[in-house]
Scaffold this active site. Sequence first.
Site, PDB file in Angstrom:
ATOM      1  N   TYR A  79     105.025  55.128  26.364  1.00 61.44           N
ATOM      2  CA  TYR A  79     106.313  54.446  26.463  1.00 61.44           C
ATOM      3  C   TYR A  79     106.476  53.916  27.870  1.00 61.44           C
ATOM      4  CZ  TYR A  79     111.408  53.719  26.303  1.00 61.44           C
ATOM      5  OH  TYR A  79     112.669  53.171  26.356  1.00 61.44           O
TER       6      TYR A  79
ATOM      7  N   ASP B  74     101.604  53.678  34.996  1.00 59.26           N
ATOM      8  CA  ASP B  74     103.040  53.894  34.842  1.00 59.26           C
ATOM      9  C   ASP B  74     103.315  55.349  35.211  1.00 59.26           C
ATOM     10  OD1 ASP B  74     105.499  53.413  32.153  1.00 59.26           O
ATOM     11  OD2 ASP B  74     105.616  54.300  34.161  1.00 59.26           O
TER      12      ASP B  74
ATOM     13  N   LYS C 290     112.861  57.793  37.872  1.00 58.04           N
ATOM     14  CA  LYS C 290     113.233  59.207  37.715  1.00 58.04           C
ATOM     15  C   LYS C 290     113.377  59.939  39.049  1.00 58.04           C
ATOM     16  CE  LYS C 290     111.234  59.267  33.067  1.00 58.04           C
ATOM     17  NZ  LYS C 290     112.330  59.601  32.135  1.00 58.04           N
TER      18      LYS C 290
HETATM   19  P1  KE4 Z   1     113.917  54.017  32.034  1.00 59.69           P
HETATM   20  O1  KE4 Z   1     114.093  52.541  31.762  1.00 59.69           O
HETATM   21  O2  KE4 Z   1     114.415  54.877  30.874  1.00 59.69           O
HETATM   22  O3  KE4 Z   1     114.471  54.453  33.378  1.00 59.69           O
HETATM   23  O4  KE4 Z   1     112.319  54.293  32.154  1.00 59.69           O
HETATM   24  C1  KE4 Z   1     111.482  53.891  31.106  1.00 59.69           C
HETATM   25  C2  KE4 Z   1     110.185  54.672  31.191  1.00 59.69           C
HETATM   26  C3  KE4 Z   1     109.058  54.028  31.670  1.00 59.69           C
HETATM   27  N1  KE4 Z   1     107.870  54.667  31.770  1.00 59.69           N
HETATM   28  C4  KE4 Z   1     107.764  55.971  31.410  1.00 59.69           C
HETATM   29  C5  KE4 Z   1     106.435  56.653  31.528  1.00 59.69           C
HETATM   30  C6  KE4 Z   1     108.895  56.683  30.919  1.00 59.69           C
HETATM   31  O5  KE4 Z   1     108.758  57.979  30.551  1.00 59.69           O
HETATM   32  C7  KE4 Z   1     110.124  56.025  30.802  1.00 59.69           C
HETATM   33  C8  KE4 Z   1     111.361  56.706  30.255  1.00 59.69           C
HETATM   34  N2  KE4 Z   1     111.184  58.009  29.758  1.00 59.69           N
HETATM   35  C9  KE4 Z   1     112.072  58.417  28.677  1.00 59.69           C
HETATM   36  C10 KE4 Z   1     111.746  59.878  28.386  1.00 59.69           C
HETATM   37  N3  KE4 Z   1     110.645  60.006  27.507  1.00 59.69           N
HETATM   38  C11 KE4 Z   1     113.511  58.208  29.005  1.00 59.69           C
HETATM   39  C12 KE4 Z   1     114.475  58.969  28.120  1.00 59.69           C
HETATM   40  C13 KE4 Z   1     115.354  58.044  27.336  1.00 59.69           C
HETATM   41  O6  KE4 Z   1     114.866  56.991  26.847  1.00 59.69           O
HETATM   42  O7  KE4 Z   1     116.564  58.386  27.199  1.00 59.69           O
END
Ligand code: KE4
Length: 428
Positions: free
Chosen positions: A144, A239, A267
């Site tokens: 993701y 990533d 994060k």
């Molecule tokens: P955000 O746009 O949610 O800040 O980050 C996206 C993202 C990008 N790359 C990686 C490896 C990530 O894990 C994420 C976001 N992680 C999820 C948790 N699995 C966010 C939780 C959610 O979507 O509420």
Amino acid sequence: MNHAKSEALMSAAKNVIPGGVNSPVRAYRTVGGTPPHIMRGDGAFVWDVDGNEYIDMVLSYGPLILGHCHTEVCQSLHHAVDTGTAFGAPTAGELGLANRITACFRSVEMVRLVNSGTEATMSALRLARAATGRDLFIKFEGCYHGHADPFLVQAGSGALTFGAPDSPGVPAATAEQTLIAPYNDLEAVQALFAEHEDRIAAVFVEPIAGNMGMVHPLPGFLEGLRAACDSAGSLLVFDEVMTGFRVSRGGYQDLTDVRPDLTTMGKVIGGGLPIGAYGGSRALMERISPAGDVYQAGTLSGNPLAVAAGDKTLEILAREGAYAKLEQAGAGLEKGLREVFESAGVPVTIPRTGSMMCVYLGADPIHRLGDVAKTNTELWVSFFRGMLEHGVILPPSPYEAWFLSTAHDANVVGRIVDAAEKSLSALV
Ligand code: KE4
């Protein structure tokens, strides 16, 4: 546990917020029941609106590596609030955070701060396409990279949880530019390069996949991606939104000899405030506007609050013993859980690096999404509900990683293990 107030809030929220939540995984669709509405956090703990106390293994899906309401982080935030929350102008704090990041990530000479991991990856993709003059890119099933259209193709995290790998609204023409391979499958990657070699701008990879549970790269996988990108003139993008400053101060790339061309982060670098970042060599990053011609912007990019919380968080992580404490908590929990599952006769796989881990119910090796789908997710849901009732809140999906903080001391870890023992004894 009484959840009456959370239920009332959720019922009202569903009238004005899609699904009652502002990010899908929080809706507890996979695990059922009403998600506790959290009222406050402190250290390793959170309390919901019904007064129930939980040990928090979500930590906002990674950012709260120092636990909730860390005194020094809060002090930095209070100071930032008292001096102004946003100016739309450069500030010294942004330079300070950029210097910390580039000092820790050896492949990152220059970095741009944005407001989320999604913004970081979408910007990195635009830069990779501009730098190579190519349109296609490779991602991996179950990884993701945020919710920008090009990445919502066989994505992980919430997209998996909802069994909607290809989200409606993503144009076919966009999805066609996203090439998919199974994680840890170098042959599949080499086949894609053979078929599209001079059209592939980049390979995007989570160096540890944290959005289908937690899957480590097999020996040679990341090295093979590096070699394939070098041979095809494509860029390798790590990533590290989840692994950056989580598994080490230099991310996962600091634990290997593989150097990506671009790195995305988020994060932890915001200490719990909205943030993202992408960075790489000076040559690449100076293509970004206004230094270069690749446009990317953001009203609140580098805002003083996120920068204050993030910079203080990274400062504290730089202190002697911070990562040793995280490793101690992770190792202690892994050992305790293995013992509890073994004595319950439940086969379990517990991948872990430092304070990032997960629990799969099943003993078969897990190297890619297909392996995760074979685990006992039904029993996992029952285990999740048992843990919640025994005062431990886990990420509400078998496709999420678990996180510990420096506030998860031996006593807290012991309580998590006790809750697991009680949960399992009610199940088997
Ligand atoms: P955000 O746009 O949610 O800040 O980050 C996206 C993202 C990008 N790359 C990686 C490896 C990530 O894990 C994420 C976001 N992680 C999820 C948790 N699995 C966010 C939780 C959610 O979507 O509420």
